[in-house]
Design a protein around this motif. Structure first.
Motif, short mmCIF file in Angstrom:
data_model
loop_
_atom_site.label_atom_id
_atom_site.label_comp_id
_atom_site.label_asym_id
_atom_site.label_seq_id
_atom_site.Cartn_x
_atom_site.Cartn_y
_atom_site.Cartn_z
N LEU A 59 22.09 67.64 29.05
CA LEU A 59 22.07 65.94 29.73
C LEU A 59 23.10 64.93 28.81
CD1 LEU A 59 19.44 66.28 32.02
CD2 LEU A 59 22.20 67.09 32.57
N ARG A 60 23.37 65.79 27.65
CA ARG A 60 23.28 64.09 26.47
C ARG A 60 24.87 64.02 26.82
NH1 ARG A 60 21.09 67.55 20.97
NH2 ARG A 60 22.37 68.73 22.33
N PRO A 83 26.77 65.41 30.85
CA PRO A 83 26.00 63.54 30.41
C PRO A 83 25.87 63.22 31.92
CG PRO A 83 28.62 64.13 29.76
CD PRO A 83 28.36 65.40 30.72
N LEU A 84 24.76 62.22 31.09
CA LEU A 84 24.19 61.48 32.44
C LEU A 84 24.96 60.19 32.32
CD1 LEU A 84 21.01 63.50 34.68
CD2 LEU A 84 23.60 62.93 35.26
N ARG A 85 23.80 59.74 30.67
CA ARG A 85 24.68 58.59 30.16
C ARG A 85 24.04 57.65 30.87
NH1 ARG A 85 29.89 60.73 31.27
NH2 ARG A 85 30.93 61.62 29.41
N PRO A 130 18.14 83.68 34.98
CA PRO A 130 17.46 82.17 34.05
C PRO A 130 18.31 80.79 33.92
CG PRO A 130 16.52 84.04 33.81
CD PRO A 130 17.93 84.77 34.25
N ALA A 131 18.18 79.71 34.23
CA ALA A 131 19.03 78.55 33.06
C ALA A 131 17.30 78.12 32.81
CB ALA A 131 19.78 77.79 34.78
N LEU A 132 18.20 77.06 31.82
CA LEU A 132 17.72 75.81 31.06
C LEU A 132 18.06 74.33 31.12
CD1 LEU A 132 15.44 74.29 28.76
CD2 LEU A 132 17.42 74.94 27.56
N VAL A 133 17.73 73.12 31.69
CA VAL A 133 18.01 71.91 31.65
C VAL A 133 17.47 71.40 30.41
CG1 VAL A 133 17.99 70.29 32.92
CG2 VAL A 133 17.80 72.54 34.04
N HIS A 134 18.48 70.44 29.34
CA HIS A 134 17.82 69.41 28.27
C HIS A 134 18.62 68.44 28.53
CE1 HIS A 134 20.45 70.25 25.28
NE2 HIS A 134 20.53 71.40 25.42
N CYS A 135 18.28 67.65 27.72
CA CYS A 135 18.51 66.62 27.30
C CYS A 135 17.55 65.96 25.73
CB CYS A 135 17.92 65.07 28.11
SG CYS A 135 16.69 65.20 28.85
#
Length: 238
Positions: A59-60, A83-85, A130-135
């Motif tokens: 999300l970076r 990116p979510l900014r 399986p998934a990973l969400v990260h910022c």
């Protein structure tokens, strides 16, 4: 509510805040272990292959990616840059609000709806888990995304709030001091947004309920197909 079971936080990848969202109630089912993870940005890939990840949602923004590469492309089939900014959303109104984090999260819902819906749709793809969400820290951007996922599949609000609040157990001032200068979490004034108060996430969930009839309706309104949410619920629960 205490959710800090021994296998919820995972200490691999030189992370401070990598957690499994398994074993949460979701209607008549429970979320499965080993299907969805949330985290700060991994510093290494050491130990992460054991998670069997098929998808990573990063999300970076571009500057953050350049300043702190994760190396996950080498071990994960799909690493998606979404990116979510948050920087443009940290306005004087946010910094002047009684609950700055709640105001920021609600601002993300107001201004990043299509992006948030796309991320949830990404997670709902067949074979995505399986998934990973990260910022950068695994707190704000990741917190909003994971809260939307959990709420949309039927996890009660108090559990969603408790999952979010666990971040406060893991992120210390020393952690924030190690973030690259490009990270949104290092901006002047943003140190006032570094907590993880349960009340902030509870306020965001109330906004979803009051303004959008909940996370599921919010996501559908912004572009996530209803069948994708149902597929994700089935894939995440047992």
């Amino acid at each position: 509510m205490t959710l800090s079971v021994p296998h919820r936080r995972i200490t691999v990848g030189a992370t401070a805040n990598l957690r499994d969202i398994g074993d949460y109630p979701a209607g008549s089912t429970r979320t499965q272990w080993g299907r969805l993870f949330r985290s700060d940005a991994p510093r290494t890939v050491d130990g992460l292959t054991a998670l069997g990840l098929r998808t990573v949602i990063d999300l970076r923004d571009d500057a953050e990616l350049d300043a702190q590469p994760t190396g996950l492309h080498a071990i994960v089939p799909a690493v998606l840059h979404r990116p979510l900014r948050p920087r443009p959303l940290v306005t004087a109104d946010v910094l002047g609000a009684p609950d700055r984090l709640a105001e920021l999260y609600i601002g993300m819902l107001r201004h990043r709806g299509p992006q948030l819906a796309r991320i949830v749709t990404d997670l709902a793809r067949p074979g995505a888990l399986p998934a990973l969400v990260h910022c950068a820290a695994g707190k704000d951007r990741t917190g909003v995304v994971v809260a939307l996922v959990l709420s949309a599949i039927g996890v009660p609000d108090d559990v969603v709030v408790a999952d979010y609040a666990l971040t406060g157990d893991h992120l210390t001032p020393a952690f924030f001091a190690t973030l690259p200068a490009a990270s949104a979490a290092t901006d002047e004034g943003v140190e006032t947004l570094r907590g993880a108060r349960p009340e902030s996430m509870a306020a965001m969930l109330r906004f979803l309920a009051d303004e959008h009839r909940g996370a599921r309706a919010y996501l559908i309104r912004h572009g996530t197909p209803a069948e994708a949410i149902e597929h994700l619920r089935t894939a995440l629960t047992h």
